[in-house]
Design an enzyme around this catalytic site. Structure first.
Site, PDB file in Angstrom:
ATOM      1  N   SER A   1       0.860   7.208  -1.576  1.00 44.06           N
ATOM      2  CA  SER A   1       0.880   7.357  -3.028  1.00 44.06           C
ATOM      3  C   SER A   1       2.271   7.014  -3.529  1.00 44.06           C
ATOM      4  O   SER A   1       3.192   6.770  -2.740  1.00 44.06           O
ATOM      5  CB  SER A   1       0.504   8.789  -3.416  1.00 44.06           C
ATOM      6  OG  SER A   1       1.554   9.650  -3.044  1.00 44.06           O
ATOM      7  N   LYS A   2       2.399   7.005  -4.854  1.00 42.79           N
ATOM      8  CA  LYS A   2       3.658   6.579  -5.488  1.00 42.79           C
ATOM      9  C   LYS A   2       4.873   7.339  -4.978  1.00 42.79           C
ATOM     10  O   LYS A   2       5.979   6.820  -4.983  1.00 42.79           O
ATOM     11  CB  LYS A   2       3.546   6.717  -7.004  1.00 42.79           C
ATOM     12  CG  LYS A   2       2.620   5.694  -7.628  1.00 42.79           C
ATOM     13  CD  LYS A   2       3.352   4.862  -8.676  1.00 42.79           C
ATOM     14  CE  LYS A   2       2.561   3.636  -9.090  1.00 42.79           C
ATOM     15  NZ  LYS A   2       1.393   3.942  -9.921  1.00 42.79           N
TER      16      LYS A   2
END
Ligand code: GLU
Length: 485
Positions: free
Chosen positions: A255-256
Site C-alpha cells: 500500500s501507499k
C-alpha cells in the site's frame, strides 16, 4: 486435437491509477500470448459506473504504451470480437441468461429489496435462501410479463463439489453447498461482473485467464457457468498477492505507506518504464536461470507459466532502484542525454550549458532520474560552503596549503589559450608534476572552490570544463578570498 490458438486478455476497470498488481496481470497476459504466438486483447470493463473515474481509460492506454505492452485487439485497434468496451456489449448478456432460464439452470428472483435486507439481518451468513428458485415457470413468466421487477440468479447445484485446476495454485475444490445462487442479471437488465466476464471471455475466445488470487474463490462459480452453457473452460492462472515490507520488518499487502504503488507514481519518481516492467516481471515469476535484467524480447522468450510462484511476492524498492540504475548506467550516452536533459534543465533553467557534458558526469552516478536536479544544482548556483571543506586528509590538503595551491591553479588556468577538457587536464597534471605534489592535492582545492561540495558528479576537470573559463575563475577567486579571510 491441435492446441487452440492462445488468446489472452487484460480486462481492467477504469477506476483510477494503474496499480503495479494490475500492471503485472497485464504483463503476464501479454507474455503468455506473445510466447505462444497468440493474441493479446484489451477489454475495458466499465460497467461499474460508481467506481468509474474520468480519464482512467486514457491512462490505461498511456500506461500500456509506455510499458510496451501492446495489444492486438481492443477498443482503439479493433478486432473481430468487439465491442471491446463492456458498456457497449450490454445487450449481449440477457439472451444468454434467458437461455439458462429456459433450460432450468437459472431463475427469476422477485424478492424485494426489503425482503433481502430482512434476510440479511436474520441470517447468520447464510446468504440468499433460494426463495424463488422453485417458482413454476408459468408463474414466473406471468409475473415478468406483469412487470414485477426481478433479477436472474444462477441455480447452483445443492450437493457435491466443484473442482478446478489452477495453473499456479493447483487443485481447488469447493463444496457446492457453499456457493450462493449468484445474480447474473440485475433488475435494470444489466449483467453482474461475475456473469459478464464469463460471457465476454467465452465469446472472445479467451484461452488463459490471468488474475489476482482474490478471484480464486469466485472461479468455481465461473466454471459452473461454463458447464451450464457446455463451453470449454479457459486455463486459470491466479497470481499471488504483492506485499510490502513494513518498518517493523513485518509484511502486509502493498500500500501507499510502503511507497509508490502505481506505474505513474513510479515513473514520476524517476523510474524507467523498462526497469519497472523488468522488476514487475520478477514479482511472482522466476526464470530458469539467475538472469535478472531482461528486455521485453528476452522476457517473451524466457517466460513460462510454470515459473509463476504462489507465494506472496514482496515489492522491494531497493531492488527496483538497483535495477533502474543498471538501466541508466548501461544505456547509450545519447539515450541517457535525451532522458536526463529535462531534469538537468529543471536545475539549470537558462544559460548555455553543454547538456551532453553534464549528462556524461551523471550517467554512472544516478539510480533515478529525479536525483538529477539536486545533483547538478551547484552548476547553476554555487551553494554557500564552509572553508573547512578544503581540508582533506587523503588529498593532503589543509587550510595552510590550500590558498597557495588554489592561487597556482588560478594562475595556470588563466594562462590557458583554450578552455577544454584536455587543456585543463594537462595544465593541472603538469602543475602537480612541476610542484611535486600529488594530483589530488591540486584537484581537491580546485573542486571545492568550483562546486562548494565535497561530493560531486565528475571531478574538478569535468566541472571546470562545464562551467567555462569565466565562471570557473570567478568561483575559484571567491574560494581564495574565503580561504584568506
Ligand atoms: N475488471 C476486473 C478488475 O479490474 C478484471 C478482473 C479479471 O481479470 O477478470 O479487477
Amino acid at each position: 486435437m491441435a492446441d487452440k490458438k492462445v488468446r489472452t486478455r487484460y480486462a481492467p476497470s477504469p477506476t483510477g491509477s494503474m496499480h503495479v498488481g494490475n500492471l503485472r496481470t497485464a504483463l503476464y497476459e501479454f507474455l503468455i500470448a506473445r510466447s505462444h504466438g497468440g493474441t493479446f486483447i484489451l477489454r475495458i470493463e466499465d460497467t461499474d459506473r460508481e467506481r468509474y473515474v474520468e480519464g482512467a481509460v486514457d491512462l490505461i492506454y498511456r500506461t500500456l504504451a509506455a510499458a510496451k505492452i501492446t495489444h492486438d485487439e481492443g477498443p482503439d485497434v479493433g478486432g473481430d470480437f468487439g465491442p471491446y468496451v463492456q458498456s457497449e456489449r450490454k445487450d449481449m448478456y440477457l439472451p444468454y441468461a434467458q437461455k439458462l432460464i429456459d433450460e432450468g439452470k437459472a431463475y427469476r428472483c422477485f424478492c424485494t429489496k426489503e425482503r433481502l435486507e430482512q434476510l440479511h439481518e436474520d441470517s447468520v451468513g447464510g446468504g440468499y435462501d433460494r426463495h424463488c428458485r422453485d417458482i413454476p415457470k408459468e408463474e414466473s413468466d406471468k409475473m415478468a410479463a406483469q412487470g414485477v421487477p426481478f433479477v436472474i440468479r444462477q441455480k447452483m447445484p445443492l450437493e457435491g463439489s466443484t473442482t478446478f485446476e489452477d495453473e499456479v495454485y493447483g487443485t481447488i475444490t469447493v463444496e457446492n453447498s457453499e456457493l450462493q445462487d449468484q445474480i447474473l442479471i440485475k433488475t435494470d437488465g444489466y449483467p453482474t461482473y461475475n456473469f459478464a466476464n464469463v460471457i465476454d471471455d467465452h465469446t472472445m475466445g479467451i484461452t488463459h485467464v490471468v488474475r489476482g488470487s482474490e478471484y480464486l474463490s469466485s472461479t468455481p462459480k465461473y466454471n459452473l457457468l461454463y458447464e451450464a452453457f457446455g463451453w470449454e473452460k479457459p486455463k486459470y492462472i491466479h497470481l499471488p498477492l504483492i506485499m510490502g515490507k513494513d518498518s517493523d520488518g513485518n509484511i502486509s499487502k502493498l500500500s501507499k505507506r510502503h511507497g509508490s504503488t502505481s506505474f505513474e507514481d513510479l515513473t514520476s519518481e524517476g523510474y524507467l518504464p523498462e526497469a519497472i516492467i523488468n522488476y514487475i516481471a520478477l514479482l511472482g515469476w522466476c526464470p530458469k536461470d539467475n538472469q535478472e535484467i531482461f528486455t521485453m524480447d528476452e522476457l517473451i522468450k524466457a517466460f513460462s507459466i510454470d515459473g509463476i510462484s504462489k507465494s506472496p511476492a514482496i515489492f522491494d524498492y531497493d531492488k527496483l532502484e538497483w535495477m533502474n540504475g543498471e538501466y541508466l548506467h548501461k544505456m547509450s550516452a545519447e539515450q541517457f542525454l535525451e532522458l536526463a536533459a529535462p531534469y538537468i534543465r529543471q536545475a539549470i533553467p537558462d544559460g548555455p550549458v553543454e547538456l551532453n557534458k553534464v549528462a556524461a558526469i551523471l550517467q554512472q552516478r544516478v539510480t533515478r532520474l529525479t536525483q538529477i536536479p539536486e545533483t547538478v544544482a551547484f552548476l547553476y548556483e554555487q551553494p554557500e560552503y564552509d572553508k573547512e571543506l578544503f581540508v582533506n586528509k587523503k588529498s593532503k590538503t589543509n587550510l595552510e596549503n590550500a590558498p597557495g595551491i588554489l592561487e597556482m591553479v588560478i594562475d595556470s588556468l588563466s594562462a590557458l589559450p583554450s578552455w577544454d577538457y584536455d587543456s585543463i587536464h594537462d595544465c593541472l597534471i603538469n602543475l602537480a608534476k612541476e610542484k611535486e605534489l600529488k594530483n589530488g592535492t591540486v584537484m581537491w582545492p580546485a573542486r571545492i572552490a568550483v562546486s562548494g561540495k565535497t561530493v560531486t558528479p565528475g571531478g574538478a576537470i569535468e566541472i571546470l570544463d562545464i562551467l567555462g573559463r569565466e565562471e570557473s575563475l570567478s568561483r575559484m577567486k571567491k574560494g581564495l578570498k574565503k580561504l584568506r579571510a
